[in-house]
Design an enzyme around this catalytic site. Structure first.
Site, PDB file in Angstrom:
ATOM      1  N   ASP A 136      -8.402   2.618  34.921  1.00  0.00           N
ATOM      2  CA  ASP A 136      -8.279   2.290  36.406  1.00  0.00           C
ATOM      3  C   ASP A 136      -7.742   3.539  37.243  1.00  0.00           C
ATOM      4  O   ASP A 136      -8.077   3.721  38.310  1.00  0.00           O
ATOM      5  CB  ASP A 136      -7.716   1.014  36.748  1.00  0.00           C
ATOM      6  CG  ASP A 136      -6.185   0.837  36.183  1.00  0.00           C
ATOM      7  OD1 ASP A 136      -5.690   1.701  35.412  1.00  0.00           O
ATOM      8  OD2 ASP A 136      -5.603  -0.107  36.473  1.00  0.00           O
ATOM      9  N   HIS A 183       5.734   0.949  27.919  1.00  0.00           N
ATOM     10  CA  HIS A 183       6.107   1.981  28.955  1.00  0.00           C
ATOM     11  C   HIS A 183       7.688   1.874  29.359  1.00  0.00           C
ATOM     12  O   HIS A 183       7.997   0.693  29.587  1.00  0.00           O
ATOM     13  CB  HIS A 183       5.701   1.687  30.147  1.00  0.00           C
ATOM     14  CG  HIS A 183       4.000   2.113  30.439  1.00  0.00           C
ATOM     15  ND1 HIS A 183       2.922   1.573  29.528  1.00  0.00           N
ATOM     16  CD2 HIS A 183       3.424   3.114  31.230  1.00  0.00           C
ATOM     17  CE1 HIS A 183       1.997   2.390  30.004  1.00  0.00           C
ATOM     18  NE2 HIS A 183       2.204   3.449  31.141  1.00  0.00           N
ATOM     19  N   HIS A 213      -2.422   8.764  26.231  1.00  0.00           N
ATOM     20  CA  HIS A 213      -1.819   7.839  27.211  1.00  0.00           C
ATOM     21  C   HIS A 213      -2.790   8.167  28.594  1.00  0.00           C
ATOM     22  O   HIS A 213      -2.581   9.118  29.147  1.00  0.00           O
ATOM     23  CB  HIS A 213      -0.231   8.122  27.460  1.00  0.00           C
ATOM     24  CG  HIS A 213       0.357   7.299  28.421  1.00  0.00           C
ATOM     25  ND1 HIS A 213       1.374   6.772  28.271  1.00  0.00           N
ATOM     26  CD2 HIS A 213      -0.090   6.614  29.591  1.00  0.00           C
ATOM     27  CE1 HIS A 213       1.861   5.983  29.225  1.00  0.00           C
ATOM     28  NE2 HIS A 213       1.000   5.816  30.060  1.00  0.00           N
ATOM     29  N   GLU A 236      10.790   5.431  32.005  1.00  0.00           N
ATOM     30  CA  GLU A 236      10.153   6.359  33.047  1.00  0.00           C
ATOM     31  C   GLU A 236      10.999   6.287  34.363  1.00  0.00           C
ATOM     32  O   GLU A 236      11.551   7.189  35.010  1.00  0.00           O
ATOM     33  CB  GLU A 236       8.496   5.955  33.167  1.00  0.00           C
ATOM     34  CG  GLU A 236       7.950   6.667  34.140  1.00  0.00           C
ATOM     35  CD  GLU A 236       6.498   5.871  34.580  1.00  0.00           C
ATOM     36  OE1 GLU A 236       6.281   4.890  34.218  1.00  0.00           O
ATOM     37  OE2 GLU A 236       5.764   6.611  35.255  1.00  0.00           O
ATOM     38  N   GLY A 281       3.362  -1.143  34.201  1.00  0.00           N
ATOM     39  CA  GLY A 281       3.573  -2.092  35.481  1.00  0.00           C
ATOM     40  C   GLY A 281       5.113  -1.471  35.799  1.00  0.00           C
ATOM     41  O   GLY A 281       5.750  -0.962  35.191  1.00  0.00           O
TER      42      GLY A 281
END
Ligand code: ZN
Length: 333
Positions: free
Chosen positions: A9, A187, A5, A190, A160
């Site tokens: 960027d 994702h 993971h 979280e 995102g």
């Protein structure tokens, strides 16, 4: 080490920033380099995500994408990694007219260039859809994940701000990816709770969950993730920074492991979070007093959960056994 993971960027080196800023005429700001790391006193995932604006501004042409990909792969190899899956969202790199496909081709060229001549090491790419992007833009990413599958693109992800839309909003996109035999990571769990993890598994065909730390370990949920062999990509430091967790003590490592749930340890963003997988293991060693067997078990989970062939898994397990003493010594030093 192994990182499953790892956002491209979020992992530019300081030298990458300086080189590309000069080349691309981008102002790094008066606070550089401190403005590339997580803000002091960061309060949320949304605030954390603002740190991706500057690297994305630098990565708007083919050369720059290839450059940062090559740079990252070479740093991982030098640091003694044996395998990594590097992810990025091609849709964030179209501000100056580059197509998503050109962004993918450029990242692949940087990756393949960096891999040339490197033994006992490999890396692959994951393409990310973004929760805040519109359907058509995300659909192009789905199409590219299917087109470049087997050509060093191994998976499709959804990243995102988690609170933007819940998983059901993206169902048709991920149904299409699944129908095209594209492996899927979401994702989830979280910034949001357990329900989003379950939606990722039930509705979006996720085989791995990015983070997932807030999964409620009810009997039903445990049975589901065990039966489906879902792997979880924990990124502890990042979770502390986004206030998803308050302390390393709260990383649910042993709770997940006692049920036999596959947990992997990852960095998320080497620069934004100012960490790497070795640092993550160091934090967990200090918190949980991990034994060498536990570290080997977690790294073997990463190999098991990687989107690579069985032959490659066997090869990397052998490589792990050669390196585990060295890794563990670095963790506890
Ligand atoms: Zn992530």
């Amino acid at each position: 080490m192994i990182d499953l993971h790892l956002h491209l960027d979020g992992s530019l080196s300081i030298e990458d920033f300086q080189y590309l800023a000069a080349r691309n005429h981008v102002d790094l700001g008066k606070d550089f380099p401190s403005n590339v790391y997580v803000p002091e006193g960061c309060r949320s995932l949304e605030e954390y995500l603002t740190r991706f604006d500057l690297p994305c501004a630098l990565m708007q042409d083919e050369f720059s994408i290839a450059y940062v990909t090559k740079s990252l792969v070479e740093r991982l190899y030098k640091a003694g990694y044996i395998y990594a899956e590097i992810r990025f969202a091609p849709l964030l790199h179209t501000l100056k007219g580059m197509s998503q496909e050109d962004a993918v081709i450029s990242a692949l060229s940087g990756l393949n260039n960096a891999l040339r001549g490197k033994e006992n090491f490999d890396a692959n790419l994951i393409l990310c859809c973004m929760r805040q992007a519109d359907y058509h833009t995300n659909h192009e990413t789905v199409r590219l994940a299917a087109k470049y599958k087997g050509k060093k693109v191994v998976c499709l992800d959804l990243a995102g701000p988690e609170a933007f839309h819940t998983g059901d909003y993206y169902k048709s996109l991920f149904d299409e990816a699944h129908d095209n035999d594209v492996d899927i990571i979401i994702h989830a769990g979280e910034a949001c709770g357990s329900d989003e993890v379950i939606r990722a598994i039930d509705l979006l065909h996720a085989k791995r969950i990015g983070h997932g730390i807030h999964l409620d370990l009810s009997r039903e949920n445990v049975r589901k993730v065990i039966e489906k062999r879902i792997a979880f990509e924990f990124c502890p430091t990042s979770n502390l920074q986004t206030k998803s967790l308050t302390d390393y003590q709260n990383v649910p490592l042993r709770n997940f492991d006692k049920y036999g749930i596959m947990v992997t340890i990852n960095s998320d963003n080497m620069t934004v979070s100012n960490t790497d997988v070795l640092q993550e293991y160091r934090h967990l060693y200090k918190t949980f007093n991990l034994t060498k067997q536990e570290v080997r078990h977690l790294l073997a989970n990463s190999i098991e959960a990687a989107f690579i062939s069985v032959d490659e898994k066997m090869k990397f397990l052998k490589e792990l056994d050669k390196r585990i003493d060295d890794y563990y010594n670095k963790i506890i030093e």
